[in-house]
Design an enzyme around this catalytic site. Structure first.
Site, PDB file in Angstrom:
ATOM      1  CB  CYS A  49     -33.596  85.298 -22.442  1.00 50.89           C
ATOM      2  SG  CYS A  49     -32.385  84.749 -23.685  1.00 50.89           S
ATOM      3  CG  HIS A  85     -37.524  83.011 -24.145  1.00 55.54           C
ATOM      4  ND1 HIS A  85     -37.522  84.390 -24.158  1.00 55.54           N
ATOM      5  CD2 HIS A  85     -36.282  82.634 -24.554  1.00 55.54           C
ATOM      6  CE1 HIS A  85     -36.349  84.837 -24.558  1.00 55.54           C
ATOM      7  NE2 HIS A  85     -35.572  83.791 -24.797  1.00 55.54           N
ATOM      8  CD  GLU A 118     -40.705  85.392 -23.102  1.00 59.33           C
ATOM      9  OE1 GLU A 118     -39.775  85.786 -23.823  1.00 59.33           O
ATOM     10  OE2 GLU A 118     -40.527  84.565 -22.181  1.00 59.33           O
TER      11      GLU A 118
END
Length: 222
Positions: A86, A194, A196
């Site tokens: 990002c 994302h 994560e």
């Protein structure tokens, strides 16, 4: 394997990224934007999402000129791995480690939801846990995720098999549905979604762990 996760003023995904690396088995060190060197023996640098320096000037522009960014560039130029997610992807384009730019979303609105992605290549440590064409689902949360590049750059990315992920239903207007790209040596990955935030089923899916496990496994083989 050793990972370093950078924190800039305005980062808000650095803890998530550190946790994902740890869940995959990495020894993680957190580094501050004013640090002038990375920890000894670091294998991969994580550049997290958020709004570094408030997105002033351009998203990632100030972070790309911070002391730790210079150390990250040296790490990448020596063949080290870098993962930018990002805002981290935006930082990587601002440093020149990846080509192109991330512009305002075509709809001119912040987008925060899960999206379906296609793994465009399995030929990288980051994506080697999948086959090309596999579908994965990651969250997105961005206002400036519209990947833009000149025709020559787009042709080079296609020709060199450097598009890592594409959107199945393009949410932001990115050229050629691009969600993530690789460097020429395939050791730097930038992506807007994302992974994560998708490392536990409690988060709505754990597809992101595929990236972190593959990366650590791939680095161990080098």
């Amino acid at each position: 394997m050793k990972a370093a996760v950078i924190t800039f003023p305005g980062s808000n995904c650095d803890r998530d990224l550190a946790t994902a690396f740890e869940k995959a088995g990495a020894d993680v060190t957190r580094v501050w934007h004013k640090d002038t060197a990375l920890p000894e023996g670091v294998d991969v640098v994580g550049v997290p999402g958020g709004f570094s320096f408030g997105d002033y000037l351009r998203c990632g522009a100030i972070a790309a000129r911070s002391p730790i960014a210079a150390a990250m560039i040296r790490h990448a130029e020596r063949g080290g791995y870098v993962l930018g997610i990002c805002n981290g992807f935006q930082v990587l384009t601002e440093t020149g480690l990846l080509p192109g730019a991330l512009m305002r979303n075509a709809g001119l609105k912040f987008i925060c939801r899960r999206v379906d992605l296609r793994v465009a290549t399995a030929d990288s440590a980051f994506t080697s846990g999948w086959a090309a064409g596999d579908a994965v689902r990651f969250p997105i949360a961005h206002h400036d995720g519209n990947y833009t590049a000149d025709p020559e750059t787009l042709a080079r990315l296609r020709g060199e098999d450097r598009v890592a992920f594409t959107y199945l239903d393009n949410p932001n207007g990115s050229m050629e549905d691009i969600a993530g790209i690789l460097s020429a040596n395939r050791r730097v990955l930038g992506l807007m979604p994302h992974p994560e935030r998708a490392v536990e089923e409690a988060q709505g899916g754990a597809d992101g762990m595929g990236l972190f496990r593959a990366l650590l496994g791939g680095m161990a083989l080098v």
